[in-house]
Scaffold this motif. Structure first.
Motif, short mmCIF file in Angstrom:
data_model
loop_
_atom_site.label_atom_id
_atom_site.label_comp_id
_atom_site.label_asym_id
_atom_site.label_seq_id
_atom_site.Cartn_x
_atom_site.Cartn_y
_atom_site.Cartn_z
N GLY A 1 0.82 -1.20 0.00
CA GLY A 1 0.00 0.00 0.00
C GLY A 1 0.85 1.26 0.00
N VAL A 2 0.20 2.40 0.08
CA VAL A 2 0.91 3.68 0.00
C VAL A 2 1.93 3.81 1.13
N VAL A 3 1.48 3.63 2.37
CA VAL A 3 2.40 3.80 3.50
C VAL A 3 3.46 2.70 3.52
N GLY A 4 3.05 1.47 3.27
CA GLY A 4 4.01 0.37 3.26
C GLY A 4 5.09 0.56 2.21
N THR A 5 4.71 1.01 1.04
CA THR A 5 5.68 1.25 -0.02
C THR A 5 6.66 2.35 0.36
N LEU A 6 6.16 3.40 1.00
CA LEU A 6 7.03 4.49 1.43
C LEU A 6 7.97 4.06 2.56
N LEU B 1 1.86 13.74 7.18
CA LEU B 1 2.98 13.04 7.83
C LEU B 1 3.97 12.74 6.72
N SER B 2 5.11 13.41 6.71
CA SER B 2 6.08 13.17 5.65
C SER B 2 6.58 11.73 5.74
N PRO B 3 6.95 11.12 4.62
CA PRO B 3 7.48 9.75 4.69
C PRO B 3 8.68 9.62 5.62
N ILE C 1 -3.00 8.08 11.97
CA ILE C 1 -2.26 8.73 10.90
C ILE C 1 -3.11 9.82 10.25
N GLY C 2 -2.48 10.95 10.00
CA GLY C 2 -3.17 12.02 9.28
C GLY C 2 -3.24 11.68 7.80
N SER C 3 -2.18 11.96 7.07
CA SER C 3 -2.09 11.56 5.66
C SER C 3 -0.62 11.44 5.30
N CYS C 4 -0.19 10.26 4.91
CA CYS C 4 1.21 10.00 4.62
C CYS C 4 1.39 9.79 3.11
N SER D 1 9.27 0.07 26.81
CA SER D 1 8.08 -0.59 27.35
C SER D 1 6.89 0.35 27.28
N PRO D 2 6.31 0.51 26.10
CA PRO D 2 5.25 1.51 25.94
C PRO D 2 3.90 1.11 26.54
N GLY D 3 3.64 -0.20 26.71
CA GLY D 3 2.31 -0.62 27.13
C GLY D 3 1.33 -0.41 26.01
N TYR D 4 0.19 0.23 26.32
CA TYR D 4 -0.76 0.61 25.26
C TYR D 4 -0.70 2.11 25.09
N ARG D 5 -0.48 2.56 23.88
CA ARG D 5 -0.43 4.00 23.58
C ARG D 5 -1.27 4.30 22.35
N LEU D 6 -1.90 5.46 22.39
CA LEU D 6 -2.64 5.99 21.25
C LEU D 6 -2.00 7.32 20.91
N ILE D 7 -1.46 7.45 19.69
CA ILE D 7 -0.72 8.65 19.33
C ILE D 7 -1.18 9.15 17.96
N TRP D 8 -0.91 10.43 17.69
CA TRP D 8 -1.16 10.97 16.36
C TRP D 8 0.06 10.76 15.49
N GLY D 9 -0.16 10.51 14.21
CA GLY D 9 0.92 10.37 13.25
C GLY D 9 0.89 11.51 12.25
N VAL D 10 1.52 12.62 12.60
CA VAL D 10 1.61 13.78 11.71
C VAL D 10 2.99 14.42 11.87
N SER D 11 3.36 15.22 10.90
CA SER D 11 4.56 16.03 11.03
C SER D 11 4.24 17.27 11.87
#
Length: 273
Positions: free
Chosen positions: A13-18, A188-190, A169-172, A205-215
């Motif tokens: 996919g797009v993100v995987g390829t990048l 989110l830049s590649p 993820i916002g848009s990568c 050791s992050p445990g469970y985390r919810l984060i934004w994926g943007v630049s």
């Protein structure tokens, strides 16, 4: 022998390829899984290619063997019928997580989306940005599936002690142009994407985390505090493309929402957004 083997689903996919060239490291093997055939290894690229669906339990069990960490990008990446979304995005993620649990994989990174909170309004962001753990307000069936993925990640952490990091993820893309002016907020830049995945893979050791994926975009409305707590540092900013992107004369009514045009797109209808 590799020091680390990372399984990436949805690798074509797009993100995987990048991410494929950007996540190369000495001592690391990338096991790349997708339903679509992928380009063969180039030169000394350390990859293992797997053609399979995330909905195939036996294939996923085999793909998880000998894996140290999993990056789950597989699934429909835009709005689709409820049946297809349920089958691939939700059931597929449960199959992937269960295969990872059975194989003893301790580190899982799940790709969620801003569309899991798409009906939150931009003015909710506040001074420090919209918190990454804001409760879901999905804008589409696709957004619902991402909210379900977040919940599944929480369940598998709490039940089985797996370290699970969910990235909204916002848009990568290579540049923010695909989304127009909105991309100046969500991009989110590649290269930043690779920095973010590396932070998620390496935190002790992050445990469970919810984060934004943007630049760290000038127009960013998302909090980066949660990602930065894992060691992420953005070095890119979509604003450098601002002069190339023209804002519409009259903002669309759905511009006030985090999900933008997804909030008014027909439910269940595949679209190019």
């Amino acid at each position: 022998m590799a020091d680390q083997r990372v399984l990436i689903t949805g690798a074509a996919g797009v993100v995987g390829t990048l991410m494929r060239p950007r996540l190369r490291r000495d001592g690391r093997v990338l096991r790349l899984l997708d339903v679509t055939a992928q380009p063969p290894a180039a030169g000394d690229e350390a990859v293992e290619l797997v053609t399979a669906s995330v909905t195939d339990g036996d294939a996923m069990a085999k793909a998880c063997e000998g894996v140290d960490a999993l990056i789950h990008l597989g699934g429909h990446s835009r709005e689709n019928t409820w049946g297809a979304t349920l089958d691939v995005n939700i059931n597929g993620t449960q199959i992937v997580l269960d295969a990872a649990r059975s194989a003893g994989i301790k580190r899982v990174i799940l790709a969620s989306s801003n569309h899991s909170a798409g009906f939150r309004t931009v003015d909710e962001a506040g001074e420090h940005g919209l918190p990454a753990d804001s409760t879901p307000r999905p804008d589409t069936y696709y957004g619902v599936s991402k909210a379900a993925i977040e919940a599944l990640g929480s369940l598998y952490h709490s039940r089985f002690g797996m370290d699970v990091i969910v990235i909204r993820i916002g848009s990568c893309f290579e540049t923010p142009h695909k989304l127009g002016v909105r991309g100046l907020t969500t991009w989110l830049s590649p290269d930043d994407g690779a920095r973010l995945f590396e932070a998620c893979l390496s935190h002790p050791s992050p445990g469970y985390r919810l984060i934004w994926g943007v630049s760290d975009n000038t127009r960013r409305i998302y909090s980066l505090a949660e990602a930065e707590a894992l060691g992420y540092r953005s070095l890119d900013n979509a604003e450098k493309y601002a002069e190339e992107l023209t804002a519409p004369a009259s903002p669309a009514p759905d511009a006030k929402y985090v999900g933008g045009p997804f909030c008014s797109a027909p439910l269940g209808s595949p679209n190019p957004l």
